[in-house]
Design an enzyme around this catalytic site. Sequence first.
Site, PDB file in Angstrom:
ATOM      1  N   LYS A  30     -49.817  37.878 -11.038  1.00  0.00           N
ATOM      2  CA  LYS A  30     -50.314  37.083 -10.509  1.00  0.00           C
ATOM      3  C   LYS A  30     -49.304  36.924  -9.366  1.00  0.00           C
ATOM      4  O   LYS A  30     -50.106  36.066  -8.204  1.00  0.00           O
ATOM      5  CB  LYS A  30     -50.783  36.577 -12.096  1.00  0.00           C
ATOM      6  CG  LYS A  30     -51.933  35.366 -11.464  1.00  0.00           C
ATOM      7  CD  LYS A  30     -52.580  34.578 -12.008  1.00  0.00           C
ATOM      8  CE  LYS A  30     -51.764  33.556 -13.000  1.00  0.00           C
ATOM      9  NZ  LYS A  30     -52.307  33.181 -14.212  1.00  0.00           N
ATOM     10  N   SER A  31     -48.614  35.960 -10.006  1.00  0.00           N
ATOM     11  CA  SER A  31     -47.314  35.204  -8.326  1.00  0.00           C
ATOM     12  C   SER A  31     -47.414  35.859  -6.992  1.00  0.00           C
ATOM     13  O   SER A  31     -47.112  34.929  -6.335  1.00  0.00           O
ATOM     14  CB  SER A  31     -46.009  35.331  -9.269  1.00  0.00           C
ATOM     15  OG  SER A  31     -46.380  34.546 -10.812  1.00  0.00           O
ATOM     16  N   GLY A 107     -53.228  26.296 -11.590  1.00  0.00           N
ATOM     17  CA  GLY A 107     -51.859  25.769 -11.354  1.00  0.00           C
ATOM     18  C   GLY A 107     -51.445  25.580 -10.117  1.00  0.00           C
ATOM     19  O   GLY A 107     -50.783  25.532  -9.225  1.00  0.00           O
ATOM     20  N   ARG A 135     -53.650  18.374 -15.972  1.00  0.00           N
ATOM     21  CA  ARG A 135     -52.180  18.754 -15.372  1.00  0.00           C
ATOM     22  C   ARG A 135     -51.642  18.590 -14.752  1.00  0.00           C
ATOM     23  O   ARG A 135     -52.630  17.911 -13.556  1.00  0.00           O
ATOM     24  CB  ARG A 135     -51.864  20.531 -15.755  1.00  0.00           C
ATOM     25  CG  ARG A 135     -53.095  21.133 -16.908  1.00  0.00           C
ATOM     26  CD  ARG A 135     -52.691  23.282 -16.120  1.00  0.00           C
ATOM     27  NE  ARG A 135     -51.196  23.422 -15.941  1.00  0.00           N
ATOM     28  CZ  ARG A 135     -51.161  24.628 -15.523  1.00  0.00           C
ATOM     29  NH1 ARG A 135     -52.294  25.511 -15.546  1.00  0.00           N
ATOM     30  NH2 ARG A 135     -50.142  25.409 -14.910  1.00  0.00           N
ATOM     31  N   SER A 180     -38.946  24.744 -12.278  1.00  0.00           N
ATOM     32  CA  SER A 180     -40.345  24.917 -11.592  1.00  0.00           C
ATOM     33  C   SER A 180     -40.473  26.008 -10.114  1.00  0.00           C
ATOM     34  O   SER A 180     -40.394  24.795  -9.056  1.00  0.00           O
ATOM     35  CB  SER A 180     -40.842  23.797 -11.516  1.00  0.00           C
ATOM     36  OG  SER A 180     -42.374  24.136 -10.951  1.00  0.00           O
ATOM     37  N   GLN A 182     -43.105  27.092  -8.775  1.00  0.00           N
ATOM     38  CA  GLN A 182     -44.267  26.425  -8.424  1.00  0.00           C
ATOM     39  C   GLN A 182     -43.671  25.373  -7.866  1.00  0.00           C
ATOM     40  O   GLN A 182     -43.978  25.179  -6.003  1.00  0.00           O
ATOM     41  CB  GLN A 182     -45.379  26.072  -9.473  1.00  0.00           C
ATOM     42  CG  GLN A 182     -46.350  26.758  -9.744  1.00  0.00           C
ATOM     43  CD  GLN A 182     -46.760  26.482 -10.697  1.00  0.00           C
ATOM     44  OE1 GLN A 182     -47.482  25.009 -10.654  1.00  0.00           O
ATOM     45  NE2 GLN A 182     -47.608  27.019 -11.589  1.00  0.00           N
ATOM     46  N   ASP A 333     -43.888  32.151 -19.827  1.00  0.00           N
ATOM     47  CA  ASP A 333     -45.363  32.047 -19.727  1.00  0.00           C
ATOM     48  C   ASP A 333     -45.521  33.836 -20.763  1.00  0.00           C
ATOM     49  O   ASP A 333     -46.480  33.196 -21.865  1.00  0.00           O
ATOM     50  CB  ASP A 333     -46.116  32.889 -18.475  1.00  0.00           C
ATOM     51  CG  ASP A 333     -46.883  31.943 -17.931  1.00  0.00           C
ATOM     52  OD1 ASP A 333     -46.602  30.633 -18.125  1.00  0.00           O
ATOM     53  OD2 ASP A 333     -46.515  32.396 -16.025  1.00  0.00           O
ATOM     54  N   LYS A 360     -48.711  23.413 -20.237  1.00  0.00           N
ATOM     55  CA  LYS A 360     -49.333  25.082 -19.430  1.00  0.00           C
ATOM     56  C   LYS A 360     -51.199  24.233 -19.538  1.00  0.00           C
ATOM     57  O   LYS A 360     -51.477  22.988 -19.613  1.00  0.00           O
ATOM     58  CB  LYS A 360     -49.363  26.079 -20.402  1.00  0.00           C
ATOM     59  CG  LYS A 360     -47.151  25.978 -19.722  1.00  0.00           C
ATOM     60  CD  LYS A 360     -47.869  26.168 -18.361  1.00  0.00           C
ATOM     61  CE  LYS A 360     -46.257  27.072 -17.722  1.00  0.00           C
ATOM     62  NZ  LYS A 360     -45.891  27.524 -17.220  1.00  0.00           N
ATOM     63  N   ARG A 364     -48.813  24.880 -25.414  1.00  0.00           N
ATOM     64  CA  ARG A 364     -48.845  26.192 -25.969  1.00  0.00           C
ATOM     65  C   ARG A 364     -47.569  26.088 -27.521  1.00  0.00           C
ATOM     66  O   ARG A 364     -47.825  26.746 -28.053  1.00  0.00           O
ATOM     67  CB  ARG A 364     -48.290  27.213 -25.341  1.00  0.00           C
ATOM     68  CG  ARG A 364     -49.465  27.532 -24.628  1.00  0.00           C
ATOM     69  CD  ARG A 364     -48.931  28.687 -23.356  1.00  0.00           C
ATOM     70  NE  ARG A 364     -50.038  28.572 -21.977  1.00  0.00           N
ATOM     71  CZ  ARG A 364     -50.290  29.459 -20.707  1.00  0.00           C
ATOM     72  NH1 ARG A 364     -48.702  29.499 -20.843  1.00  0.00           N
ATOM     73  NH2 ARG A 364     -50.908  29.871 -19.909  1.00  0.00           N
TER      74      ARG A 364
END
Length: 453
Positions: A30-31, A107, A135, A180, A182, A333, A360, A364
């Site tokens: 996905k990334s 996100g 978020r 992070s 992101q 994750d 998240k 979680r």
Amino acid sequence: MHSAETSAPRPRRFIAAGPLTGRIRVPGDKSISHRSIMLGALAVGRTRVTGLLEGEDVMATAAAMRAMGAAIAREPGGANGPEWVIDGVGVGSLLQPQQALDMGNSGTSTRLLMGLVASHPITATFIGDASLSKRPMGRVIEPLSQMGADFTAAPGGRLPLTLRGIAPAVPISYRLPVASAQVKSAVLLAGLNTPGTTTVIEPIPTRDHSERMLRGFGADLAVEVAADGTRTIHITGEAELRPQTIEVPGDPSSAAFFIVAALLVPGSDLVIENVGLNPTRAALIGVLRDMGGQIEELDRRDVGGEPVADLRVRHSALTGIEVDPAVVPSMVDEFPVLFVAAALATGRTVTRGLDELRVKESDRIAAMRAALEQVGARVTETEDGLIIDGTGGEPLRGANNAPIATHLDHRIAMSMAVAGLASIGGVEIDDTRPIATSFPVFEALLDKASGAA
């Protein structure tokens, strides 16, 4: 709007079936899929991508890049599936989107695209589903504001959010206050169209797909690693990106569910093909091996700058361990499904340093504690993790009384589906629709591997 909010819930009971055997291939990472779309859209010329993850999150990225001028088309492909063709507009040439950019549940899309838009002279409004709208985006707003972008957000720095970009933006040197990938990626992407050198200082290394792919597309990017492991990343702006041909490796976060399922279900001997083993992503495999998991790498190779292998996973007796908090960024994750593995191990598994899991798609830590307790596991929730006393290999009781609440979180849903395979009474998930955000073929692959298809 996210599909899990526009149709009726789809519950399903996952029960013990046969051992997981044969060969499967999980969808693309996905990334890497997100970044291949974004950078392809910023290159001048045609980028071709095979193995792209066609989940809702990546499609949200593709829709946003189309709205800002890129031409993105899916074409029938060959042995490796369809090919995505991206005709980019060039760095600095993003167009003003005519309507709000709907990020669904993603996100990653939101935070990375905020970085891209921040150094372009356009205004974009970001919206998302109920889960994404809870978020916080403040950790991205802070450095991008320092570069000159202007934000109007819902209370708490949340969506809906309007970003007014600026060109030229101001290059900054930004030290990440929390690990992070992101936030790091958002600043680096903003730096692409910023004159001068933008620097990100990363005290704790996180996944490095952005750095690898930016270099691959021709960006002027340098990384310095200090003796204590601190990484300093420099990107020189007003870049000219070159189109690429990309083969996306299988997503290790998706493979994780099948790795754990094969370890837990007696008689399993499963090969998962083409799994990305980037060292900033693959810590789960090391942790499971430390617990006694038999995970063998076959045909290890390099694909587009990313290490890849086929993984042979066999049923194993697992032993609880204390997980080193230093590995958290490299498997953040994967903790929900690790919790399931720990629930069936012999002895105690202790996890710490998981504060990030509380922000998240759901909290979680709390969600997995409640779910595992419901199926008969012995779990203690702490401020920053879970302590799990395993069954010693005995199957879990299962959830016979009520469905598991997944909180519209795809990883909670898939983790508890795996728990169902290792239970006496099965586990009913309240809603399988969110799985489509990251792994649309999860149920079909699970049925195929366990002989239920």
